[in-house]
Design a protein around this motif. Structure first.
Motif, PDB file in Angstrom:
ATOM      1  N   PHE A 230      18.219 -34.417  19.449  1.00 46.43           N
ATOM      2  CA  PHE A 230      17.788 -35.480  18.536  1.00 46.43           C
ATOM      3  C   PHE A 230      16.454 -35.136  17.880  1.00 46.43           C
ATOM      4  CE2 PHE A 230      20.389 -37.702  21.760  1.00 46.43           C
ATOM      5  CZ  PHE A 230      21.451 -38.011  20.922  1.00 46.43           C
ATOM      6  N   ASP A 231      16.307 -35.608  16.660  1.00 46.27           N
ATOM      7  CA  ASP A 231      15.119 -35.316  15.862  1.00 46.27           C
ATOM      8  C   ASP A 231      14.835 -36.555  15.013  1.00 46.27           C
ATOM      9  OD1 ASP A 231      13.401 -34.573  13.748  1.00 46.27           O
ATOM     10  OD2 ASP A 231      14.060 -32.495  13.838  1.00 46.27           O
ATOM     11  N   PRO A 232      13.731 -37.269  15.255  1.00 46.44           N
ATOM     12  CA  PRO A 232      13.484 -38.510  14.499  1.00 46.44           C
ATOM     13  C   PRO A 232      13.300 -38.286  13.001  1.00 46.44           C
ATOM     14  CG  PRO A 232      11.581 -37.908  15.824  1.00 46.44           C
ATOM     15  CD  PRO A 232      12.690 -36.996  16.242  1.00 46.44           C
ATOM     16  N   GLU A 233      13.056 -37.048  12.590  1.00 43.86           N
ATOM     17  CA  GLU A 233      12.936 -36.763  11.161  1.00 43.86           C
ATOM     18  C   GLU A 233      14.300 -36.507  10.529  1.00 43.86           C
ATOM     19  OE1 GLU A 233      10.541 -33.770   8.094  1.00 43.86           O
ATOM     20  OE2 GLU A 233      10.775 -33.205  10.204  1.00 43.86           O
ATOM     21  N   ASN A 234      15.163 -35.752  11.204  1.00 37.88           N
ATOM     22  CA  ASN A 234      16.413 -35.311  10.593  1.00 37.88           C
ATOM     23  C   ASN A 234      17.674 -35.775  11.309  1.00 37.88           C
ATOM     24  OD1 ASN A 234      15.057 -33.644   8.585  1.00 37.88           O
ATOM     25  ND2 ASN A 234      14.517 -32.297  10.299  1.00 37.88           N
ATOM     26  N   GLU A 241      21.012 -44.058  22.672  1.00 35.53           N
ATOM     27  CA  GLU A 241      20.587 -42.683  22.936  1.00 35.53           C
ATOM     28  C   GLU A 241      19.100 -42.610  23.253  1.00 35.53           C
ATOM     29  OE1 GLU A 241      23.969 -40.442  20.184  1.00 35.53           O
ATOM     30  OE2 GLU A 241      22.129 -41.231  19.275  1.00 35.53           O
ATOM     31  N   ILE A 242      18.300 -43.494  22.663  1.00 40.96           N
ATOM     32  CA  ILE A 242      16.883 -43.562  23.037  1.00 40.96           C
ATOM     33  C   ILE A 242      16.750 -43.994  24.494  1.00 40.96           C
ATOM     34  CG2 ILE A 242      14.717 -44.794  22.656  1.00 40.96           C
ATOM     35  CD1 ILE A 242      15.447 -44.975  19.703  1.00 40.96           C
ATOM     36  N   GLU A 243      17.506 -45.008  24.879  1.00 41.98           N
ATOM     37  CA  GLU A 243      17.434 -45.502  26.258  1.00 41.98           C
ATOM     38  C   GLU A 243      17.837 -44.430  27.259  1.00 41.98           C
ATOM     39  OE1 GLU A 243      18.310 -50.255  25.729  1.00 41.98           O
ATOM     40  OE2 GLU A 243      20.017 -48.890  25.734  1.00 41.98           O
ATOM     41  N   ALA A 244      18.718 -43.500  26.828  1.00 40.84           N
ATOM     42  CA  ALA A 244      19.205 -42.451  27.722  1.00 40.84           C
ATOM     43  C   ALA A 244      18.355 -41.188  27.701  1.00 40.84           C
ATOM     44  CB  ALA A 244      20.648 -42.096  27.347  1.00 40.84           C
ATOM     45  N   LEU A 245      17.272 -41.172  26.921  1.00 42.74           N
ATOM     46  CA  LEU A 245      16.391 -40.005  26.902  1.00 42.74           C
ATOM     47  C   LEU A 245      15.792 -39.757  28.288  1.00 42.74           C
ATOM     48  CD1 LEU A 245      14.485 -40.622  23.539  1.00 42.74           C
ATOM     49  CD2 LEU A 245      16.096 -38.752  24.015  1.00 42.74           C
ATOM     50  N   PRO A 246      15.432 -38.520  28.600  1.00 42.31           N
ATOM     51  CA  PRO A 246      14.853 -38.230  29.921  1.00 42.31           C
ATOM     52  C   PRO A 246      13.611 -39.083  30.186  1.00 42.31           C
ATOM     53  CG  PRO A 246      15.361 -36.199  28.735  1.00 42.31           C
ATOM     54  CD  PRO A 246      15.553 -37.321  27.755  1.00 42.31           C
ATOM     55  N   THR A 247      13.424 -39.462  31.428  1.00 43.86           N
ATOM     56  CA  THR A 247      12.251 -40.237  31.822  1.00 43.86           C
ATOM     57  C   THR A 247      11.049 -39.314  31.947  1.00 43.86           C
ATOM     58  OG1 THR A 247      13.610 -41.835  33.014  1.00 43.86           O
ATOM     59  CG2 THR A 247      11.276 -41.743  33.582  1.00 43.86           C
ATOM     60  N   GLN A 266       4.672 -48.468  30.233  1.00 39.98           N
ATOM     61  CA  GLN A 266       4.756 -48.978  31.598  1.00 39.98           C
ATOM     62  C   GLN A 266       5.812 -50.057  31.739  1.00 39.98           C
ATOM     63  OE1 GLN A 266       0.898 -49.691  33.307  1.00 39.98           O
ATOM     64  NE2 GLN A 266       1.670 -51.172  34.785  1.00 39.98           N
ATOM     65  N   ASP A 267       6.083 -50.781  30.652  1.00 34.24           N
ATOM     66  CA  ASP A 267       7.086 -51.834  30.726  1.00 34.24           C
ATOM     67  C   ASP A 267       8.446 -51.369  30.232  1.00 34.24           C
ATOM     68  OD1 ASP A 267       6.331 -51.762  28.026  1.00 34.24           O
ATOM     69  OD2 ASP A 267       4.996 -53.461  28.307  1.00 34.24           O
ATOM     70  N   GLY A 268       8.655 -50.047  30.106  1.00 30.18           N
ATOM     71  CA  GLY A 268      10.008 -49.518  29.954  1.00 30.18           C
ATOM     72  C   GLY A 268      10.444 -49.147  28.555  1.00 30.18           C
ATOM     73  N   LYS A 269       9.598 -49.347  27.537  1.00 25.13           N
ATOM     74  CA  LYS A 269       9.994 -49.006  26.182  1.00 25.13           C
ATOM     75  C   LYS A 269       9.900 -47.495  25.963  1.00 25.13           C
ATOM     76  CE  LYS A 269       7.296 -51.272  23.503  1.00 25.13           C
ATOM     77  NZ  LYS A 269       7.642 -50.512  22.289  1.00 25.13           N
ATOM     78  N   LYS A 270      10.983 -46.915  25.408  1.00 26.53           N
ATOM     79  CA  LYS A 270      11.015 -45.480  25.159  1.00 26.53           C
ATOM     80  C   LYS A 270      10.989 -45.186  23.667  1.00 26.53           C
ATOM     81  CE  LYS A 270      13.518 -43.540  29.135  1.00 26.53           C
ATOM     82  NZ  LYS A 270      14.774 -42.863  29.548  1.00 26.53           N
ATOM     83  N   GLY A 271      10.567 -43.964  23.345  1.00 27.95           N
ATOM     84  CA  GLY A 271      10.601 -43.514  21.968  1.00 27.95           C
ATOM     85  C   GLY A 271      10.626 -42.001  21.895  1.00 27.95           C
ATOM     86  N   LEU A 272      11.095 -41.492  20.752  1.00 36.84           N
ATOM     87  CA  LEU A 272      11.108 -40.062  20.486  1.00 36.84           C
ATOM     88  C   LEU A 272      10.220 -39.809  19.266  1.00 36.84           C
ATOM     89  CD1 LEU A 272      12.231 -37.237  21.148  1.00 36.84           C
ATOM     90  CD2 LEU A 272      14.117 -37.732  19.565  1.00 36.84           C
ATOM     91  N   ILE A 273       9.266 -38.891  19.394  1.00 40.73           N
ATOM     92  CA  ILE A 273       8.251 -38.637  18.377  1.00 40.73           C
ATOM     93  C   ILE A 273       8.304 -37.170  17.949  1.00 40.73           C
ATOM     94  CG2 ILE A 273       5.784 -38.697  17.854  1.00 40.73           C
ATOM     95  CD1 ILE A 273       6.930 -41.454  18.403  1.00 40.73           C
ATOM     96  N   LYS A 274       8.060 -36.940  16.645  1.00 37.62           N
ATOM     97  CA  LYS A 274       7.920 -35.578  16.120  1.00 37.62           C
ATOM     98  C   LYS A 274       6.664 -35.508  15.256  1.00 37.62           C
ATOM     99  CE  LYS A 274      10.348 -32.046  13.376  1.00 37.62           C
ATOM    100  NZ  LYS A 274      11.563 -31.769  12.551  1.00 37.62           N
ATOM    101  N   ILE A 275       5.875 -34.469  15.464  1.00 39.38           N
ATOM    102  CA  ILE A 275       4.638 -34.283  14.716  1.00 39.38           C
ATOM    103  C   ILE A 275       4.868 -33.288  13.581  1.00 39.38           C
ATOM    104  CG2 ILE A 275       2.212 -33.606  14.843  1.00 39.38           C
ATOM    105  CD1 ILE A 275       2.914 -36.114  16.441  1.00 39.38           C
ATOM    106  N   ARG A 276       4.449 -33.679  12.383  1.00 42.18           N
ATOM    107  CA  ARG A 276       4.638 -32.824  11.206  1.00 42.18           C
ATOM    108  C   ARG A 276       3.376 -32.849  10.337  1.00 42.18           C
ATOM    109  NH1 ARG A 276       7.550 -29.337   9.363  1.00 42.18           N
ATOM    110  NH2 ARG A 276       8.535 -30.320   7.568  1.00 42.18           N
ATOM    111  N   ASP A 277       3.288 -31.851   9.470  1.00 39.97           N
ATOM    112  CA  ASP A 277       2.259 -31.800   8.420  1.00 39.97           C
ATOM    113  C   ASP A 277       0.845 -31.892   8.998  1.00 39.97           C
ATOM    114  OD1 ASP A 277       4.400 -31.780   6.617  1.00 39.97           O
ATOM    115  OD2 ASP A 277       4.399 -33.967   6.464  1.00 39.97           O
ATOM    116  N   VAL A 278       0.577 -31.083  10.032  1.00 37.00           N
ATOM    117  CA  VAL A 278      -0.736 -31.084  10.661  1.00 37.00           C
ATOM    118  C   VAL A 278      -1.743 -30.371   9.753  1.00 37.00           C
ATOM    119  CG1 VAL A 278      -2.081 -30.370  12.668  1.00 37.00           C
ATOM    120  CG2 VAL A 278       0.306 -31.103  12.952  1.00 37.00           C
TER     121      VAL A 278
END
Length: 295
Positions: A230-234, A241-247, A266-278
Motif C-alpha cells: 500500500f502507498d497513500p500517494e498511489n 486494510e488500514i486496520e489490518a496494517l502491522p502493529t 495509544q487509543d488504537g487509531k492507525k495510519g499509513l504515511i509517506k514522505i515526499r518532496d523533502v
C-alpha cells in the motif's frame, strides 16, 4: 479561539443545561459548568452525566460565573483504567476556564474548581467513544520547524474534520494545538540531523513549543517503517486494510524521501504515511506528508 466562542454561544442559548454549584463559600457559590460535544455535525449540550460521541469529534468543558477567588482548575481523565490529572493554566500562568479533549476511547472526566482550601467537583462525566468508521486520505505540506504564522507546522492530526470543529487540514500548528494537545497524532522534527516522526509525549524532549508549555496529558504513538504493497500517494489502503496494517512498536522512526511508515495512537487509531518532496531550506526541512488514516 473557536472553543471559547463555542462555549460563549452555549452559555447564551442553553443556560438551563448548566451544571451548577451552590455552596456557602462565596468563591464557588455560583460556579456553573457547560459540557458540549458534537453528535455528527450537530452541536449538543450535555444534559445528563453521560454521552456517546464519535472518535473524530471533541468534547468541551467551560466554566461560567467564576470570580477572582478561583485559584485552580483541574481536569481528571480516566481512560482504559489509567487516570491523569491536569491543571488548566494559560501560557501566562493564569487559571484557564475552558478545556477541550479528543477522546478516541471511552473516557471519564471530572472537573474540579478550587478557591483556596475550598473545592467543588463536577462529574464524573462518562463519555463513550465509538469508532467513526471513516478514513481520511490526502497530502499536506509540513515542516520540522513550527511556524504559527504563515508556514507549515510540525504536527499531524486526523480527527479534526468537517463542521464538528471546522478545520479540514491534517497539518496542525501549535497555535491550534494549544488547549487541544491530545488531537496530535504525531510530530515530525529534526533530531541530531535526522528527520523523525515522534510520539506526542516525546516532543518536548526534542523541541520547545511555547504555546504547548502548559498542556498536559499527551498520549503515546508508536511507529514502524512499512515496505508492503500500500502507498497513500498511489495505492491507498481501504479502512479495513488500514486496520489490518502491522502493529508498530517504536516511539520514533527516522524518515526521508519516499519513506513510508505505519503509526498507531495509544487509543488504537492507525495510519499509513509517506514522505515526499523533502527540501532543506537551510533554516528548516520542508516536505509533503501523504496519508491514509483512521479517524
Amino acid at each position: 479561539m473557536k472553543t471559547t466562542l463555542r462555549l460563549l454561544m452555549a452559555m447564551a442559548i442553553a443556560s438551563f443545561f448548566l451544571w451548577s454549584c451552590n455552596t456557602e463559600d462565596g468563591g464557588l457559590s455560583d460556579i456553573e459548568l457547560i459540557v458540549s460535544y458534537y453528535e455528527g455535525d450537530d452541536y449538543m449540550v450535555l444534559q445528563t452525566t453521560s454521552a456517546t460521541i464519535r472518535s473524530n469529534r471533541d468534547i468541551s468543558f467551560g466554566l461560567s460565573n467564576y470570580t477572582d477567588d478561583i485559584t485552580k482548575v483541574e481536569v481528571t481523565r480516566t481512560t482504559g483504567g489509567e487516570t491523569v490529572t491536569c491543571e488548566l493554566t494559560t501560557n501566562e500562568g493564569g487559571v484557564r476556564y475552558t478545556y477541550s479533549d479528543w477522546p478516541a476511547a471511552d473516557t471519564d472526566y471530572t472537573i474540579t474548581v478550587y478557591a483556596g482550601a475550598e473545592s467543588v467537583s463536577f462529574g464524573p462525566f462518562e463519555i463513550t467513544v465509538q469508532s467513526a468508521n471513516q478514513k481520511v486520505d490526502g497530502d499536506v505540506a509540513m515542516s520540522d520547524q513550527n511556524n504559527d504564522g504563515n508556514g507549515y507546522g510540525s504536527f499531524f492530526q486526523s480527527r479534526h474534520v468537517g463542521w464538528g470543529g471546522g478545520w479540514t487540514y491534517a497539518n496542525w500548528r501549535s497555535l491550534f494545538a494549544d488547549e487541544n494537545p491530545r488531537i496530535i497524532d504525531f510530530a515530525i522534527l529534526s533530531q541530531a540531523g535526522d528527520l523523525k516522526a515522534v510520539s506526542p509525549d516525546d516532543v518536548a524532549s526534542i523541541h520547545v513549543f511555547e504555546l504547548l508549555a502548559n498542556d498536559c496529558g499527551y498520549m503515546t504513538t508508536l511507529f514502524d517503517l512499512y515496505t508492503g504493497p500500500f502507498d497513500p500517494e498511489n495505492n491507498p489502503p481501504s479502512l479495513a486494510e488500514i486496520e489490518a496494517l502491522p502493529t508498530p512498536s517504536s516511539t520514533s522512526v527516522t524518515v526521508g524521501e519516499d519513506v513510508r511508515f505505519v503509526y498507531q495512537t495509544q487509543d488504537g487509531k492507525k495510519g499509513l504515511i509517506k514522505i515526499r518532496d523533502v527540501v532543506d531550506t537551510g533554516t528548516s526541512i520542508r516536505f509533503r506528508t501523504h496519508y491514509s488514516c483512521m479517524q
